[in-house]
Every structure is written in C-alpha cells, then in structure tokens.
Motif scaffolding. Sequence first.
Motif, PDB file in Angstrom:
ATOM      1  N   TRP A 127       0.804  -1.223   0.000  1.00 11.40           N
ATOM      2  CA  TRP A 127       0.000   0.000   0.000  1.00 11.40           C
ATOM      3  C   TRP A 127       0.836   1.271   0.000  1.00 11.40           C
ATOM      4  CZ3 TRP A 127      -4.267  -1.808  -1.530  1.00 11.40           C
ATOM      5  CH2 TRP A 127      -4.740  -3.044  -1.064  1.00 11.40           C
ATOM      6  N   ARG A 128       2.142   1.169  -0.213  1.00  8.17           N
ATOM      7  CA  ARG A 128       2.948   2.382  -0.236  1.00  8.17           C
ATOM      8  C   ARG A 128       2.494   3.309  -1.364  1.00  8.17           C
ATOM      9  NH1 ARG A 128       5.862  -1.785  -2.567  1.00  8.17           N
ATOM     10  NH2 ARG A 128       7.167  -1.336  -4.402  1.00  8.17           N
ATOM     11  N   ASP A 129       2.680   4.583  -1.148  1.00  2.00           N
ATOM     12  CA  ASP A 129       2.277   5.608  -2.117  1.00  2.00           C
ATOM     13  C   ASP A 129       0.767   5.642  -2.341  1.00  2.00           C
ATOM     14  OD1 ASP A 129       4.982   6.390  -2.596  1.00  2.00           O
ATOM     15  OD2 ASP A 129       5.212   4.684  -3.939  1.00  2.00           O
ATOM     16  N   THR A 130      -0.015   5.165  -1.355  1.00  2.00           N
ATOM     17  CA  THR A 130      -1.475   5.282  -1.415  1.00  2.00           C
ATOM     18  C   THR A 130      -1.982   5.856  -0.096  1.00  2.00           C
ATOM     19  OG1 THR A 130      -2.136   3.172  -0.409  1.00  2.00           O
ATOM     20  CG2 THR A 130      -1.477   3.127  -2.749  1.00  2.00           C
ATOM     21  N   PRO A 131      -3.198   6.380  -0.070  1.00  7.97           N
ATOM     22  CA  PRO A 131      -3.762   6.871   1.199  1.00  7.97           C
ATOM     23  C   PRO A 131      -3.878   5.798   2.266  1.00  7.97           C
ATOM     24  CG  PRO A 131      -5.032   7.681  -0.674  1.00  7.97           C
ATOM     25  CD  PRO A 131      -4.076   6.662  -1.224  1.00  7.97           C
ATOM     26  N   THR A 174     -11.688   0.513   2.424  1.00  7.67           N
ATOM     27  CA  THR A 174     -12.580  -0.443   1.782  1.00  7.67           C
ATOM     28  C   THR A 174     -12.610  -0.191   0.282  1.00  7.67           C
ATOM     29  OG1 THR A 174     -13.956  -0.561   3.766  1.00  7.67           O
ATOM     30  CG2 THR A 174     -14.930  -1.342   1.711  1.00  7.67           C
ATOM     31  N   SER A 175     -12.447  -1.234  -0.488  1.00  5.21           N
ATOM     32  CA  SER A 175     -12.426  -1.132  -1.954  1.00  5.21           C
ATOM     33  C   SER A 175     -13.839  -1.000  -2.501  1.00  5.21           C
ATOM     34  CB  SER A 175     -11.768  -2.384  -2.549  1.00  5.21           C
ATOM     35  OG  SER A 175     -12.693  -3.461  -2.558  1.00  5.21           O
ATOM     36  N   PRO A 176     -13.973  -0.737  -3.797  1.00  2.00           N
ATOM     37  CA  PRO A 176     -15.292  -0.861  -4.428  1.00  2.00           C
ATOM     38  C   PRO A 176     -15.884  -2.254  -4.203  1.00  2.00           C
ATOM     39  CG  PRO A 176     -13.789   0.298  -5.885  1.00  2.00           C
ATOM     40  CD  PRO A 176     -12.961  -0.197  -4.733  1.00  2.00           C
ATOM     41  N   ALA A 213      -8.984  -7.488 -11.543  1.00  2.00           N
ATOM     42  CA  ALA A 213      -8.775  -6.645 -12.723  1.00  2.00           C
ATOM     43  C   ALA A 213      -9.813  -5.533 -12.825  1.00  2.00           C
ATOM     44  CB  ALA A 213      -8.806  -7.500 -13.990  1.00  2.00           C
ATOM     45  N   LEU A 214     -10.994  -5.715 -12.237  1.00  2.24           N
ATOM     46  CA  LEU A 214     -12.011  -4.670 -12.286  1.00  2.24           C
ATOM     47  C   LEU A 214     -11.562  -3.411 -11.549  1.00  2.24           C
ATOM     48  CD1 LEU A 214     -13.600  -7.210 -13.153  1.00  2.24           C
ATOM     49  CD2 LEU A 214     -15.562  -6.296 -11.896  1.00  2.24           C
ATOM     50  N   GLY A 215     -10.592  -3.551 -10.664  1.00  7.66           N
ATOM     51  CA  GLY A 215     -10.093  -2.399  -9.927  1.00  7.66           C
ATOM     52  C   GLY A 215      -9.143  -1.527 -10.719  1.00  7.66           C
ATOM     53  N   VAL A 216      -8.636  -2.029 -11.852  1.00  3.55           N
ATOM     54  CA  VAL A 216      -7.640  -1.259 -12.605  1.00  3.55           C
ATOM     55  C   VAL A 216      -8.172  -0.718 -13.929  1.00  3.55           C
ATOM     56  CG1 VAL A 216      -5.721  -2.490 -11.519  1.00  3.55           C
ATOM     57  CG2 VAL A 216      -6.636  -3.326 -13.701  1.00  3.55           C
ATOM     58  N   THR A 225      -7.869   4.119  -7.757  1.00  4.06           N
ATOM     59  CA  THR A 225      -6.467   4.537  -7.831  1.00  4.06           C
ATOM     60  C   THR A 225      -5.623   3.749  -6.843  1.00  4.06           C
ATOM     61  OG1 THR A 225      -7.107   6.752  -8.532  1.00  4.06           O
ATOM     62  CG2 THR A 225      -4.913   6.498  -7.619  1.00  4.06           C
ATOM     63  N   VAL A 226      -6.179   3.408  -5.700  1.00  6.93           N
ATOM     64  CA  VAL A 226      -5.451   2.621  -4.699  1.00  6.93           C
ATOM     65  C   VAL A 226      -5.082   1.253  -5.260  1.00  6.93           C
ATOM     66  CG1 VAL A 226      -5.676   1.425  -2.485  1.00  6.93           C
ATOM     67  CG2 VAL A 226      -6.364   3.826  -2.683  1.00  6.93           C
ATOM     68  N   LEU A 227      -6.031   0.573  -5.898  1.00  5.59           N
ATOM     69  CA  LEU A 227      -5.750  -0.761  -6.433  1.00  5.59           C
ATOM     70  C   LEU A 227      -4.822  -0.697  -7.638  1.00  5.59           C
ATOM     71  CD1 LEU A 227      -9.240  -2.480  -6.067  1.00  5.59           C
ATOM     72  CD2 LEU A 227      -7.279  -2.567  -4.519  1.00  5.59           C
TER      73      LEU A 227
END
Length: 834
Positions: A681-685, A695-697, A780-783, A798-800
Amino acid sequence: MVQWEAGSVNGDAGVTVTLPAATDPGNRVVVAVAGNTTLGTPAGWTRRDRTVNWLGHYLFDKAGDGAAEWEFTAGTASQLAWVALEIAGGEFDAVAAEQAVWVATRTARTPELIPAPGERLLIASVGGGTDGAPSRSVSSWLSGFTELADLQVTGGADNPSHALAVLEATVDGVTPYQTAVTWNGNVVSHARILASYATGSGGPAEPTVTAGTARPVLVGGSVGLDVRASAPEGQTITGYAWRITSGGGSLSDVDTATPGYTAPATPGLAVVRCTVTASGGGSATAAVSVSRHHTIVAAENALPGTARAEWDLVDPELGGIASLQGFAEGFSANRDRPVEFKIAQEGGADWSARVYRLGWYGGEGARLLDVLTPDAAQLAAARSQPAPGNADPGHAPASADCSTWAVTLSWDPPHWAPSGIYLLRLEREGGGASHVPFVLRDDARTADLMVMPADSTWQAYNAFGGLGDALLAGNSLYLGTAINQYSVDCARYVHYDRPIVNRAAANTGQRYGAVRWSNFFTGEYPMVRFLERNGYDVKYYSCLDAAGDPDGDLLRTVSAAMFVGHNEYWSADMRSGWEAAKERGLSVFSCAGNEVFWRAVGDRRDDEGRPRRWECQKSTINGRGGNRPEWTGTWRDPDGSGEGGDDPENRFTGTIFCVNGPDFRPVVVPVAGGYSATPLWRDTPVAELSSGSWTSPGQILGFEWDTYGPEGVSTTGGRYLADPHPEATYCSSATYQVNALVLTDAGDEYGSGRVTHRLVVQPSGSAGGITFGTGTVNWALGVDAANTYQAGGDNTSTVLRQATVNLLTDMSVRPATLMTGLVPPTPVRWYPDP
C-alpha cells in the motif's frame, strides 16, 4: 502527386530552394510558408496566392520544363518553415485558389467546399509548439476521406510548423474540425482548403501504392518497412524512393520496397514516406508511421486504435452470429508461423475478416492490423464444413470437436507484430459478426512479464454445438448452458478445436449461468488494458501452451508471470511447469480466483506437444471416473492421493477457493493487525491511515473468491486446505458471513459459514521470487472498467492501480508509460535474499 519537398531555416538571409524538374509542362506546385515571408516567382511560372496573418499559400502553374527556384525572404520572423507539393497537370482544376476556404484561429466550422466521392481536397495548416513539435496531421481533422499524401515539417524551437495533405473524399460532405496548438505562448492554428479538384486524367497514370501498417519499434532499434505497389496497366514499377518526413531516425536500402528503419534513442513517432514510380513516368506516395518507445508494448499502444464500435460485438450477439463461426487452429501461434483459421458458414452471404490486437490504444481497446478477404475456394470450403464431431462419445449432447474442419483462412503475422491477445473479427456481408480469439506468442523474446489468460476454463464452459440453432446447444463440463456439473450427462471431455461462444452469456435474457462473469472480457481484458496502458514489457501465451510445457521452459524468458480471471482448470503439466519456474526464481502474480481448482489431463497432442482434448471427470463428485489412470478431481481432494490429487492449490498461489459465485464483496485493509502498513500500500492513502480501515469498491471480491488457509473458513471445507506459507504476509483482511455458497468438502458441496479473505504475498520457491495471490476473479475490475461492456459496474480504484504497480515493481516489472495519478514506486524486497 509527383514530388514532396520540405525544409526550415533560421536567420534573416534569403534562402533559395530548388525542387527537381517536373517531367511535363502544366504541372503545378503548391508552397506554404510562414513568417510574413515574401516569395519570388521563378521564370517560366505563373502564380496565384493568398496570405493571411502568419500563413502564406502559393499556387504556381508550370509553363515549361526545368527546375524551379524560389527565394524565401524573411519578414518579421527570423525562423521560417515551408512545405511544397508538386501535382501532376490535369489533376488540380476544379476550383480556383481564390475560392479557398479558411478556418480561423481556434474556430471549428464546416468548410464550404463539399466534394463528392472521388473528388480531392488539397489542404494546408500552420501551427507550432514551444518545443518545435510539428502540427497535428491535417488528415486527422476531416472524416470521410482517404489520405493520399501528407507531409509535416517543423522549423525548430519557437518556429511555426506546416502540413500539407491531399485527401480523396469517400463519402459526401465534410464534418466540422478543430485545430489549435500553442506557439510562442499563443494559441495559433490556421488551416486552409486550397482547392477542391476532380481526379482528372491529365499527366501520366499513377501506380497504386499502399503503405504497410503502422508499426512499433524499440528506441534505438530497427524495423523493416514495406509498401505494396501495382503499376498502371501495361507498365511496370521502376523505382522506390524512401525518405523520413518527420520524427528522425535513419534508413537503409531506400531504393527498394522493403527498406530498414533505425529509430532514434528517445521515444517518439516517425513518418517515413515512399514515392513509387511507374515506367510511364507517373508516381504516387504512401507513408508508414513508426512508433518507438522503451518497451514494444508502449510503442505499440502509442499508435492510434480502432473505435470499439468497429471491432467489438454487441448484445444480443455477444457470442457472435449463429451463421458464421470459427476458431484458430491451435488457439495460439508463435509469431514466426502462420495463424490458421477454420471458419464455418451457414448460408451464401460473402464474408471477410479483420485482425485486431487487443490493448489500450488511447482507450479504444484494439488496433486493426490486417484485413483478410477469402477467395472463392475458401468461401466454398467454409460453406461445406462437416458437422462437429463428439469429443466425448460416452455422453450426450455432443461435446463439439471441429478438428476435421478445413483451414479456410490464414494470416502471416508481420515480423514486427507484438505478442498479444488478438481477435479475428468475421464480418458477414449484409451485417453480423463473430469473434475468433487467439494468442500470438513471441517465444524467443526476453520480456519482464508473461500473461496467461484463462482459455482452458473458457473451454470447460463452452457450449458451442454447431451453427444455426445449435450454436449454444453443445455439451460442456457443465451440461452446456445449464451450468449443472452434477448431471450424469455432463461431458467429461472438451476440445480446443471449436468456436468459443461463452460471451453469449452476457446477452440480455440469455440462460447461461454466471458465465458472463467468467469470460475473457469481464475478468481478464481489463487487466490486459491496464498493463498495455502503462507500457509494461509484457508478452502472452495460453493455458494450452502451458499444458505442453511441463518444465516451464517458455517461462525462462521472463522474470515474472501473471495468470488472470477465472483460471479454474489446470492440467498437471501446467502446474508442474509453473512450479518449476517458481523454483528457478520466477515471481508469480495470481490475478485470479477459484484458480487451479480442477485438475485436468490432456491427450490428442499437436506437433508442439499441446493437448487439444482435455479430460476432467470431476472425480470429487460421487467418485466419477474412478477407473481412470490419472486423477481428475479437485487438486486438494485427498481421494486423489498418489494420482495427482491431495495437493491444495494455496501451496502454489497463497490463496485457495472457498466461496462459490456469484458473490460480491469489497476488499478491506484494516490498520489493526498491520495490514495497511505492508509495502503493497505504499504511495497510497491506505499507508497514511492511523486508525480504521480502507474499503475497496464493492465487486472486487467476486464473482468467486478465496481464503488463505484452514483458519480462514468456519465450515468443514477447511480441513482440505493447506496451512499457509510460514513466511506469508497478509495485506488485507475481511471476514464475511456467506450463505449457501461456502465449500464444506473437497470441492462439490456447499453450505453457509464465515470466510476470511486476505491478499497474500509469500516467497516464490527458494530462488528469490515472490508470489502474490489476489484470491478473486475480479481484481482486474479495480484497474480498468472494460468489464462494464457486459457485466458489473465501474470498480476502478487509484489505490488498487497503485498497489498493482507496486507489486509488479517488486517483481522487477516496471511501467514505461505510467498513467496519470500513479507514482513510480521504489522497489521493495519483501524477503531477504535466499
């Protein structure tokens, strides 16, 4: 068109420019210059001209033989750029230059000259940029035209650039167009239609010239160019002359049809033009665009794509039309051999085919590489293909085997074609289309990443039964579209030699289980788009290729490998090859769920050792196929001990299937337990959280998903799971109560219970790689949101995306064209060197 010339100059002194002598009196030359320039008229020429602001266009009529010299004298500008085009006499006679139409600065309008089909426009523009970059190609501002010639030139830093083009109308009318570029801090853009003219018959007949397809090359690398030319009747082709008109680089063998091009050492786009001359004196030109970048994928995706409306299929024919279907022989092919297609047709309509490569391409998603037109014999063969055979004679309905179909089409990949996932789009005259997916390999090329789609699982669910009403009436490992693997009538064998129609599950009202969540375009294509968008050094191969590679030799050319989507069916040779590669240090990105679940075996091997027929008795279900010599139940089932079973898949991927689908949940990353502090998770909130969780989508877990080990599930199904790797790192944790969809045994019974999902990173073998298990079909739906073409909502994050980039970087796989909003991460070593 006879001759192009272009150039630029810095300084106030006059400049003399000489064009080659024309062969015939009556030819005309068009010159465009900038900088309030004055321009003299050579002896033996007459001139018509108009100037506006910074742009001057001049039309010269040639009265006699001989070269023409123009003296350029600077006005208020000290830098000049110019382009000139000589046109054969008799071609340029319909509209006088005084009637030309201007498009003013920053204005979009419809030109007043509306040519009919077959008429031509000569248009010119001036623009510029603070970096001296050329204007946008004028031909891209108009629709309904074919480009016959195009030239751009820049005069250097802070100097206007020019473009001239000749376009031939293919439809009535011209759509509005906009041109706007920045020069010296101002938006400056002028475009002018100099004249509209009929093709005419004056001057020598021109050869027909078609340039090769735009192509990619590595920076500093070389690539062959090509042009196809046919002489007018009764003539021959007598000469080729290649020149680089923009973008730099160098050429070899410039007087042949196939010269070599060597690219500069920095990314960019070059345009290389060929003038072809016929024995009667006529000539014509065509241009090849060459994109260069630090990876071949980045260079390829910088080229213009094809609109999705042209390459994709639509509801209610997402599986293709029932009267025209086909498949690629062997499903994949190395780029040094032809790709052969077996096409079958019902009815007498003609058809053609287009070859597309899938990728990002500015969001269009695919690029057209070739058009294939079958001849009369091939059309006849397609109309007389035999009915499909039965790959599993012991069960009905038939499990289609179309291996006896004749080859009806073939495509020779160009030498520069990148490895990728491709589509042959079959297009029936009068409407209707079907897709034939295939993989183009590049076995010899060293790359950072290998990607493997879930094609063996596509075949397990593929219900193709034949043409017409039989399209979805075939058997599968799930009794066709019924998706009932418990039926005694389910096929136990499926064959690669048949059309793939699974995407029909996404048609409105179609009864085909949850296969709309299981096909390539839902859980796999979004990751392909993301990888290509970011310019990763990636190549592709198939499950079928892996099934013919028990030692993992095809993975020796990459440092990491990814498999995607609903990658459920793995043969013994597939897994052994990947496991062997892991032991050699390969990093593995499992972008999949319900992965490596059923163990399959294959036979009827082709000349590459790949099994075309796959067997899966699903012996975990009531001991089916218990008399077979090799286990084909679930990998984890202890009943298969000693025969290939009793080998839980989380030993390989770090996660293991537990929740059947469709079931959708978010990934959760709590602060408590240290999950948010992991390097993923580096470089993410997420890394900045001090409490709570991220929590993701909501559809990232799904449509089927995994747990991490026995303690991750409350049902008796946990006893069949392997203990986690002792050095596993967990990067998320979410526990859900799931009703009726949780495994309670080794693979065929489901109930209710609590299940914990975790993203898992663990050492990959003993040679230094890592394995990342997402434990979900839908990562893959996250990207990328291309899944919305047929199933689900927009789950992009953006996190994923950043997390995916982070893990790939840690696998020594780095992007060349990182998308906006993401950060180039510093690589992290998750574990000490072995």
